[in-house]
Design a protein around this motif. Structure first.
Motif, PDB file in Angstrom:
ATOM      1  N   ASP A  98       0.870  -1.081  -0.001  1.00  0.00           N
ATOM      2  CA  ASP A  98       0.054  -0.005   0.151  1.00  0.00           C
ATOM      3  C   ASP A  98       0.848   1.428  -0.056  1.00  0.00           C
ATOM      4  OD1 ASP A  98      -1.822   1.925   0.540  1.00  0.00           O
ATOM      5  OD2 ASP A  98      -2.555   1.241   2.219  1.00  0.00           O
TER       6      ASP A  98
ATOM      7  N   SER B  73      -3.774   4.184   0.493  1.00  0.00           N
ATOM      8  CA  SER B  73      -5.167   4.234   0.064  1.00  0.00           C
ATOM      9  C   SER B  73      -5.902   2.750   0.422  1.00  0.00           C
ATOM     10  CB  SER B  73      -5.109   4.115  -1.648  1.00  0.00           C
ATOM     11  OG  SER B  73      -4.566   2.975  -2.021  1.00  0.00           O
ATOM     12  N   GLY B  74      -5.091   1.858   0.986  1.00  0.00           N
ATOM     13  CA  GLY B  74      -5.657   0.633   1.428  1.00  0.00           C
ATOM     14  C   GLY B  74      -5.825  -0.442   0.203  1.00  0.00           C
ATOM     15  N   ARG B  75      -5.301   0.114  -0.902  1.00  0.00           N
ATOM     16  CA  ARG B  75      -5.243  -0.896  -2.171  1.00  0.00           C
ATOM     17  C   ARG B  75      -3.501  -1.200  -2.195  1.00  0.00           C
ATOM     18  NH1 ARG B  75      -5.647   2.825  -5.285  1.00  0.00           N
ATOM     19  NH2 ARG B  75      -3.617   2.997  -5.759  1.00  0.00           N
ATOM     20  N   ARG B  76      -3.266  -2.459  -2.252  1.00  0.00           N
ATOM     21  CA  ARG B  76      -2.136  -2.997  -2.604  1.00  0.00           C
ATOM     22  C   ARG B  76      -1.735  -3.232  -3.928  1.00  0.00           C
ATOM     23  NH1 ARG B  76      -4.657  -3.467   2.423  1.00  0.00           N
ATOM     24  NH2 ARG B  76      -5.542  -5.478   1.932  1.00  0.00           N
TER      25      ARG B  76
ATOM     26  N   ARG C  99       3.925   6.317   4.542  1.00  0.00           N
ATOM     27  CA  ARG C  99       3.903   5.693   3.458  1.00  0.00           C
ATOM     28  C   ARG C  99       5.335   5.113   3.249  1.00  0.00           C
ATOM     29  NH1 ARG C  99       1.969  10.574  -0.347  1.00  0.00           N
ATOM     30  NH2 ARG C  99       4.114  11.411   0.616  1.00  0.00           N
TER      31      ARG C  99
ATOM     32  N   GLU D  32       4.464  -2.156   7.660  1.00  0.00           N
ATOM     33  CA  GLU D  32       3.553  -2.845   6.978  1.00  0.00           C
ATOM     34  C   GLU D  32       3.806  -4.381   6.900  1.00  0.00           C
ATOM     35  OE1 GLU D  32       1.552  -2.360   2.251  1.00  0.00           O
ATOM     36  OE2 GLU D  32       3.640  -1.870   2.678  1.00  0.00           O
TER      37      GLU D  32
END
Length: 543
Positions: free
Chosen positions: A231, A235-238, A294, A481
């Motif tokens: 991610d 955004s929560g999308r990988r 990030r 992460e």
């Protein structure tokens, strides 16, 4: 992998420095020096080598995971032209490292380049995704370090390919993970490598779950050696980062694939901020170094390595390089053939001295006879400083060797709170280094406080791959992460180790893969904790 003239490397580094301002770095507090390591492979019973000539010049990965439910990391080592090796960890808590070989036709596969641990069916037994020159194999874990072939059970349509890269993630509410396989050169009908880059593949669960659908080609393929779902933008999308070897392509580059549930994967474009980057891409590691939530991305190569951070205010994947500023280009050996260019493979961020600052290990080794690159090319152990830079600590740590290293892993084998090191060496026995902190083999000594966290949730994705773990120490928050992939041909699954420095406790919070944010949980230092999602608890665990 072709030679790169030194003047080209230096000019590229200088150009990068002129264009990049260092991002803001949080107050990191006091830093410690490198710990001491003691090599114990032979007395530990870890006897194994990554064998073979071409095509086994790349690969040589290691998977670290628990296969017998004692929560100590066991090992599965690629063997190349020889058989792969499964080793059960029998190390006494806090003592010298010990392993015993586990032989079985299911795991003693040949032509293995690497492997990644992953509980595919979420049954509590870790499975192995085994990468090979030929057919890739899923080994389903049965407990007690036993495995069975499961390609047919999962409907995996494995093809004849030369695979070194892998990553996995769960998309939305899928019962099975999405798998990404990174292919290098193509193979002909006789299983011999061609000179053309092969397409990598994305494998998604079939409708209804339980098995896999037909693979989706990730085209164009540019000879992938490492890949990682991450991610990258919060955004929560990988999305899928792919690192490629420029030796075999002319118009290729590094890649970032946008991967959304139910939508065909697509490459990010120049208009979205993605800039062309051409390197001898061999490994990927990510870590939030700037504290903005990030992850920065480290890319290994021949010559200078890259450390990319998102441009401030960027709305797309616009990255700038900060490797020179932070002291992690690692483009020449610190010992040995110091006048020649290095060849880097496996990168990994980990806090080896428990001072709460993430350090960086980079395995090094000549491809195999490239006279214009360093032959004596020791691996790096780059120790982070309070100002965000890194300094070399491998010699002080005692890990300087000159073999052709490949895959590696930093894990706590004897559960003493210090991260040990295993490193695969081409054509030589694997190296196993016990971290003894500020002491020696007879009397190890801790260097800082630490915690080790294990995540658990019900249903699919039992190990919560895709979560973000936050550890608050005083006024600073460390973010990790949880991923499967990256490195070079191998990875790990198990305890999440976080150094705490002088703090004797911390607050921990998990953002689970679906975006739900758990509560802050108080944990004391120097202990193992199992964080369960429902109910939200941090349960103590003792070895």
């Amino acid at each position: 992998m072709l030679a790169l003239a030194a003047i080209v490397v230096v000019s590229a580094i200088v150009a990068g420095v002129a264009a990049v301002a260092r991002p803001s770095v949080p107050d990191l507090g006091a830093a410690l020096g490198p710990p001491h390591f003691v090599e114990e492979a032979t007395p530990a019973g870890l006897i194994h080598a990554y064998e073979g000539e071409y095509p086994y010049v790349v690969g040589g990965g290691v998977a670290a995971f628990d296969c017998d439910d004692d929560r100590k990391p066991d090992l599965y080592l690629a063997g190349g032209a020889g058989p792969a090796g499964l080793f059960r960890n029998t190390s006494p808590i806090g003592g010298a490292l010990r392993f015993e070989a586990v032989h079985d036709p299911a795991t003693d596969l040949v032509a293995v380049t690497g492997a990644y641990p992953l509980d595919i069916d979420s049954d509590g037994f870790v499975d192995l995704v085994v990468l090979r020159v030929g057919e890739n194999v899923i080994l389903r874990g049965l407990g007690a370090c036993r495995f069975e072939r499961a390609n047919e059970a999962f409907g995996l349509q494995a093809r004849n390919a030369w695979t070194v890269g892998f990553s996995a993630t769960w998309e939305a509410a899928a019962s099975l993970p999405t798998l990404a396989f990174g292919s290098y050169l193509g193979l002909d009908a006789q299983h011999e490598p061609t000179t053309d880059c092969d397409d990598s593949e994305l494998v998604r669960p079939a409708a209804g779950g339980g098995t896999y659908a037909a693979p989706i080609p990730l085209r164009p393929g540019w000879c992938s050696l490492s890949m990682l779902f991450s991610d990258w933008d919060g955004s929560g999308r990988r999305d899928l980062r792919v690192s490629n070897d420029r030796h075999y392509y002319r118009d290729g580059e590094e890649q970032l694939w946008r991967v959304e549930p139910g939508v065909a994967p697509r490459l990010y474009t120049r208009d979205e901020g993605w800039a062309r980057l051409v390197i001898w891409g061999m490994g990927v590691a990510s870590q939030d170094l700037t504290g903005d939530g990030r992850p920065e991305v480290y890319l290994t190569s021949q010559g200078d390595n890259k450390l990319q951070t998102l441009v401030a205010g960027a709305t797309g994947p616009a990255y700038q390089d900060m490797a020179f500023r932070e002291g992690v280009t690692a483009h020449r050996p610190y010992a040995g053939d110091v006048g020649l260019l290095s060849t880097a493979w496996h990168p990994e961020f980990a806090d080896v001295n428990n001072d709460s600052l993430p350090d960086l290990f980079v395995s090094k080794g000549n491809v195999g006879g490239e006279a214009d690159h360093a032959v004596k090319d020791p691996s790096n152990l780059l120790i982070r400083q309070p100002d965000g830079t890194f300094v070399e600590g491998a010699e002080a740590a005692g890990i300087t060797r000159f073999g052709m290293a490949r895959g590696a892993a930093l894990v706590d084998f004897n559960l003493d709170g210090l991260l040990d090191l295993v490193q695969v060496v081409r054509k030589e026995n694997v190296e196993l280094w016990r971290n003894v902190g500020g002491g020696d083999a007879a009397e190890p000594a801790q260097m800082g406080h630490w915690i080790a966290l294990g995540l658990e949730q019900g249903g699919a994705n039992r190990d919560a791959i895709g979560s973000w773990v936050e550890v608050k120490v005083g006024e600073r928050t460390i973010r990790r992460e949880v991923t499967v992939g990256g490195g070079h041909a191998g990875g790990q699954l198990g305890w999440i180790h976080v150094g705490l420095g002088t703090a004797d406790a911390a607050e921990v919070r998990v953002t689970w893969p679906d975006g739900e944010i758990g509560p802050w949980l108080h944990v004391t230092a120097d202990a193992f904790r199992l964080i369960e999602r429902d109910p939200a608890t941090a349960m103590p665990w003792s070895p």
